[in-house]
Design an enzyme around this catalytic site. Sequence first.
Site, mmCIF file in Angstrom:
data_model
loop_
_atom_site.group_PDB
_atom_site.id
_atom_site.type_symbol
_atom_site.label_atom_id
_atom_site.label_comp_id
_atom_site.label_asym_id
_atom_site.label_seq_id
_atom_site.Cartn_x
_atom_site.Cartn_y
_atom_site.Cartn_z
ATOM 1 N N GLU A 59 2.134 3.849 2.390
ATOM 2 C CA GLU A 59 1.371 2.659 2.760
ATOM 3 C C GLU A 59 1.875 2.056 4.062
ATOM 4 O O GLU A 59 1.083 1.587 4.887
ATOM 5 C CB GLU A 59 1.426 1.620 1.633
ATOM 6 C CG GLU A 59 0.608 1.987 0.414
ATOM 7 C CD GLU A 59 -0.887 2.117 0.704
ATOM 8 O OE1 GLU A 59 -1.362 1.511 1.687
ATOM 9 O OE2 GLU A 59 -1.572 2.820 -0.042
ATOM 10 N N TYR A 142 -0.907 -7.100 1.663
ATOM 11 C CA TYR A 142 -1.621 -5.854 1.411
ATOM 12 C C TYR A 142 -0.695 -4.802 0.798
ATOM 13 O O TYR A 142 -1.036 -4.188 -0.219
ATOM 14 C CB TYR A 142 -2.246 -5.296 2.689
ATOM 15 C CG TYR A 142 -2.646 -3.851 2.479
ATOM 16 C CD1 TYR A 142 -3.783 -3.540 1.749
ATOM 17 C CD2 TYR A 142 -1.836 -2.797 2.911
ATOM 18 C CE1 TYR A 142 -4.124 -2.226 1.469
ATOM 19 C CE2 TYR A 142 -2.169 -1.482 2.652
ATOM 20 C CZ TYR A 142 -3.313 -1.201 1.928
ATOM 21 O OH TYR A 142 -3.629 0.104 1.643
ATOM 22 N N ASP A 160 -7.747 -3.034 2.267
ATOM 23 C CA ASP A 160 -7.479 -2.511 3.605
ATOM 24 C C ASP A 160 -8.785 -2.500 4.394
ATOM 25 O O ASP A 160 -9.807 -3.045 3.954
ATOM 26 C CB ASP A 160 -6.855 -1.113 3.522
ATOM 27 C CG ASP A 160 -7.800 -0.052 2.969
ATOM 28 O OD1 ASP A 160 -8.936 -0.406 2.566
ATOM 29 O OD2 ASP A 160 -7.405 1.123 2.940
#
Length: 356
Positions: A59, A142, A160
Amino acid sequence: MQTESAPFSPPITSATAAPAQAALLAWYDRHARALPWRIGPADRARGVMPDPYRVWLSEVMLQQTTVAAAGRYFHAFTRAWPRVEALAAAPREAVLEAWAGLGYYARARNLHACAGVVAAEHGGRFPETEDGLRALPGIGAYTAAAIAAIAFDRPAAVVDGNIERVMARLFAETEPLPGVKPRLRAHAAALTPAQRPGDHAQALMDLGATICTPRRPACALCPLRPGCAAHAAGIAGELPARAPKLARPVRHGHVWAALDGQGAVWVVRRPPSGLLGGMLALPSSDWTAAPGPDPLPPVPGAWEAIGEVRHVFTHFALRLTVHRARIDPLPGPGRERAAAADAMPTVFAKALRLIG
């Protein structure tokens, strides 16, 4: 590729969320992308749990870069440092050099710092909650939501760029980005199921990457088409709307490439903080808003200007005049010698390629 129609009508509401969730997960079970950091839906159904370290690493790498670009770096990192404790024990300079080319080098510094905290303060185990994850260096809203959902199956709203696009179209949100972001996040949260939230988040990512694409979305193949308000209105391809971009300012500077008789290049390490902090680099001047007279080079020599390289950062564009000279021996103590462009940020790798 075929997809079934789900029994709901536009727009999706809380009353029709369950059929939308089911349709999306059924599509994901058939069409999930095989990614090096992902546990696919079939393995996940058998009880195989994702490795939080690999989820976190991917990520962070995927922010501002593509899946294709991140894959090579992910394989290199996990070969060198297969566990978070190994990454924590690595010299920070080695981590920064392995990151070279991915950009946003503060993320690499935070990556190393986060690994250190997880190893030293959490026994090598990542926290399972969004709040616990956000307390770690470099992990924002996030990334915390993505790790919580994908690694621990927590019902976190993961949003996202791909998911923003899906939400904007699904709910026909015509207000431009970035102002509409809070509403898009609220829509994503309302649509997040209690069961399989990690697969749900990855399904939305895949949907945005392969079906609900920025241009010419393949609405005929979309499992959410029956509930998509933008598709019903014929405006899916126009969303999400974006506010006009401001002109990116330009900065100017100089960079010096000193080579010895064996073709090695003099490199320095930038200060530990700030843009490209701690990275190997060619010596350079300050970067200023307007071009000025050529500054003095870092060491005397027969310097010649051989061209210009251009590079775009998030908030400004950079134009660097490249100077070259033969300096033998290369400058002394505290300096490093290297010719490998892949150990440097992209802007300096461009300058190295220019000198041949």
